[in-house]
Design a protein around this motif. Structure first.
Motif, PDB file in Angstrom:
ATOM      1  N   PHE A  15      48.817  46.798  38.403  1.00 59.69           N
ATOM      2  CA  PHE A  15      48.591  47.480  37.125  1.00 59.69           C
ATOM      3  C   PHE A  15      49.703  48.481  36.855  1.00 59.69           C
ATOM      4  CE2 PHE A  15      46.952  51.060  34.661  1.00 59.69           C
ATOM      5  CZ  PHE A  15      46.496  50.402  33.527  1.00 59.69           C
ATOM      6  N   GLY A  16      50.173  48.515  35.610  1.00 56.72           N
ATOM      7  CA  GLY A  16      51.183  49.492  35.225  1.00 56.72           C
ATOM      8  C   GLY A  16      52.465  49.328  36.025  1.00 56.72           C
ATOM      9  N   ALA A  17      52.910  50.428  36.628  1.00 58.27           N
ATOM     10  CA  ALA A  17      54.163  50.402  37.367  1.00 58.27           C
ATOM     11  C   ALA A  17      54.009  49.861  38.785  1.00 58.27           C
ATOM     12  CB  ALA A  17      54.756  51.807  37.421  1.00 58.27           C
ATOM     13  N   LYS A  18      52.763  49.615  39.208  1.00 63.31           N
ATOM     14  CA  LYS A  18      52.547  49.124  40.572  1.00 63.31           C
ATOM     15  C   LYS A  18      52.946  47.648  40.668  1.00 63.31           C
ATOM     16  CE  LYS A  18      49.370  49.842  44.363  1.00 63.31           C
ATOM     17  NZ  LYS A  18      49.727  48.628  45.073  1.00 63.31           N
ATOM     18  N   ARG A  19      53.690  47.310  41.688  1.00 64.81           N
ATOM     19  CA  ARG A  19      54.261  45.961  41.770  1.00 64.81           C
ATOM     20  C   ARG A  19      53.199  44.896  42.007  1.00 64.81           C
ATOM     21  NH1 ARG A  19      58.944  45.476  45.942  1.00 64.81           N
ATOM     22  NH2 ARG A  19      58.968  43.378  45.042  1.00 64.81           N
ATOM     23  N   GLU A  75      42.999  50.270  34.134  1.00 65.11           N
ATOM     24  CA  GLU A  75      43.316  49.931  35.523  1.00 65.11           C
ATOM     25  C   GLU A  75      42.106  49.303  36.210  1.00 65.11           C
ATOM     26  OE1 GLU A  75      45.058  52.353  39.363  1.00 65.11           O
ATOM     27  OE2 GLU A  75      43.410  53.247  38.242  1.00 65.11           O
ATOM     28  N   SER A  76      40.949  49.924  36.068  1.00 66.89           N
ATOM     29  CA  SER A  76      39.723  49.424  36.683  1.00 66.89           C
ATOM     30  C   SER A  76      39.393  48.022  36.185  1.00 66.89           C
ATOM     31  CB  SER A  76      38.567  50.381  36.378  1.00 66.89           C
ATOM     32  OG  SER A  76      37.338  49.846  36.797  1.00 66.89           O
ATOM     33  N   PHE A  77      39.493  47.821  34.884  1.00 74.52           N
ATOM     34  CA  PHE A  77      39.154  46.516  34.309  1.00 74.52           C
ATOM     35  C   PHE A  77      40.130  45.443  34.785  1.00 74.52           C
ATOM     36  CE2 PHE A  77      38.547  43.213  31.188  1.00 74.52           C
ATOM     37  CZ  PHE A  77      37.189  43.277  30.912  1.00 74.52           C
ATOM     38  N   TYR A  78      41.409  45.757  34.782  1.00 68.41           N
ATOM     39  CA  TYR A  78      42.427  44.776  35.177  1.00 68.41           C
ATOM     40  C   TYR A  78      42.277  44.376  36.639  1.00 68.41           C
ATOM     41  CZ  TYR A  78      47.058  42.822  36.211  1.00 68.41           C
ATOM     42  OH  TYR A  78      48.083  41.992  36.623  1.00 68.41           O
ATOM     43  N   ILE A  79      42.136  45.385  37.515  1.00 65.66           N
ATOM     44  CA  ILE A  79      42.124  45.083  38.952  1.00 65.66           C
ATOM     45  C   ILE A  79      40.797  44.478  39.392  1.00 65.66           C
ATOM     46  CG2 ILE A  79      42.206  46.103  41.270  1.00 65.66           C
ATOM     47  CD1 ILE A  79      44.188  48.175  40.111  1.00 65.66           C
ATOM     48  N   PHE A  80      39.691  45.144  39.088  1.00 64.06           N
ATOM     49  CA  PHE A  80      38.417  44.757  39.695  1.00 64.06           C
ATOM     50  C   PHE A  80      37.615  43.761  38.860  1.00 64.06           C
ATOM     51  CE2 PHE A  80      39.436  49.021  41.371  1.00 64.06           C
ATOM     52  CZ  PHE A  80      39.615  48.652  42.701  1.00 64.06           C
ATOM     53  N   ILE A  81      37.617  43.920  37.539  1.00 65.45           N
ATOM     54  CA  ILE A  81      36.818  43.030  36.702  1.00 65.45           C
ATOM     55  C   ILE A  81      37.540  41.699  36.480  1.00 65.45           C
ATOM     56  CG2 ILE A  81      35.537  42.803  34.542  1.00 65.45           C
ATOM     57  CD1 ILE A  81      34.661  45.120  36.506  1.00 65.45           C
ATOM     58  N   GLU A  82      38.768  41.773  35.972  1.00 67.33           N
ATOM     59  CA  GLU A  82      39.529  40.545  35.792  1.00 67.33           C
ATOM     60  C   GLU A  82      39.951  39.953  37.135  1.00 67.33           C
ATOM     61  OE1 GLU A  82      42.702  41.566  33.123  1.00 67.33           O
ATOM     62  OE2 GLU A  82      41.446  41.175  31.362  1.00 67.33           O
ATOM     63  N   GLY A  83      40.219  40.819  38.110  1.00 68.66           N
ATOM     64  CA  GLY A  83      40.629  40.331  39.430  1.00 68.66           C
ATOM     65  C   GLY A  83      39.573  39.509  40.130  1.00 68.66           C
ATOM     66  N   ASN A  84      38.299  39.708  39.770  1.00 70.35           N
ATOM     67  CA  ASN A  84      37.192  38.909  40.313  1.00 70.35           C
ATOM     68  C   ASN A  84      36.646  37.897  39.302  1.00 70.35           C
ATOM     69  OD1 ASN A  84      36.269  39.822  43.125  1.00 70.35           O
ATOM     70  ND2 ASN A  84      36.518  41.792  42.089  1.00 70.35           N
ATOM     71  N   HIS A  85      37.371  37.708  38.193  1.00 65.43           N
ATOM     72  CA  HIS A  85      36.979  36.735  37.148  1.00 65.43           C
ATOM     73  C   HIS A  85      35.561  37.013  36.635  1.00 65.43           C
ATOM     74  CE1 HIS A  85      40.492  34.682  38.730  1.00 65.43           C
ATOM     75  NE2 HIS A  85      39.911  34.586  39.905  1.00 65.43           N
TER      76      HIS A  85
END
Length: 230
Positions: A218-222, A25-35
């Motif tokens: 992430f996951g079930a969150k829309r 979750e952390s990697f998807y949202i914050f790391i990838e989310g900020n490229h």
């Protein structure tokens, strides 16, 4: 004690991260989310800002995508906020599921945090931590979000991790004045990412001047959001 209770922050009655897979979750949202995987390869210095340090999982996710290439040493400044810092024992308990994947970085972090925690005082606390291929200028503000946001230098932050529990559990950290300050402290071309796509967060960020777009959550969150300061 079930998994959700174990992950609960008693001050906000909200989990520190997803009970499905907090590291992913952390990697998807914050790391990838900020490229950041690309930006870390292309940069020699980077300033990360964060609202809500918690366990330090976002920091560890950031460190996990730095290439351990001795020819490319990067200097990262990490400026975060935490009203209720966690003990080393509590952090170790919460991050136990990720021991194998975080590896040496987790071991180093827990060692550094153990001595750092003992010296924490209200306001800014600073130190330098060495990780493989990374010199980390770590800055933690212990206290209220409204005081913290006035003390980061203007136009300095390259990427934001907007965390700090959900807006209904911790409204102070998502207040328009704090989000306006986030914009003021962001460098031109700087970015943000957040797990929440709530209108009470998106609207103040847009009014401050960010270009905000939604992305699959992430996951079930829309949805989650990404933002850029043009």
């Amino acid at each position: 004690m079930n998994t959700t209770q174990c992950l609960m922050n008693p001050f906000y009655q909200d989990c520190y991260f997803s009970d499905y897979d907090g590291q992913a979750e952390s990697f998807y949202i914050f790391i990838e989310g900020n490229h950041l995987p690309r930006r870390l390869r292309e940069s020699e210095t980077l300033h990360i800002g964060e609202t809500g340090f918690g366990t330090g999982l976002n920091l560890l996710s950031l460190l996990s995508c730095v290439l351990t290439d001795p020819s490319h040493l990067i200097s990262i400044k990490y400026s975060s906020l935490e009203k209720y810092p966690l003990t080393t024992e509590r952090i170790k308990e919460l991050l136990h599921p990720f021991e194998k994947t975080l590896g040496t970085n987790l071991t180093l972090y827990l060692t550094y945090w153990s001595s750092f925690y003992e010296s924490l005082t209200p306001g800014w606390n600073r130190c330098v931590w060495e990780f493989p291929s990374v010199q980390l200028d770590y800055n933690l503000y212990v206290g209220d979000a409204r005081d913290w946001c006035r003390e980061i230098e203007p136009r300095a932050v390259d990427a934001w991790f907007l965390d700090g529990h959900s807006p209904d559990k911790n409204p102070e950290i998502w207040s328009p004045s704090v989000l306006q300050s986030v914009y003021d402290k962001t460098a031109a071309g700087g970015t943000l990412a957040s797990f929440t796509a709530s209108g009470i967060v998106k609207s103040p960020l847009r009014e401050a001047g960010f270009f905000i777009k939604r992305k699959k959550g992430f996951g079930a969150k829309r949805h989650m959001i990404q933002g850029t300061k043009s």
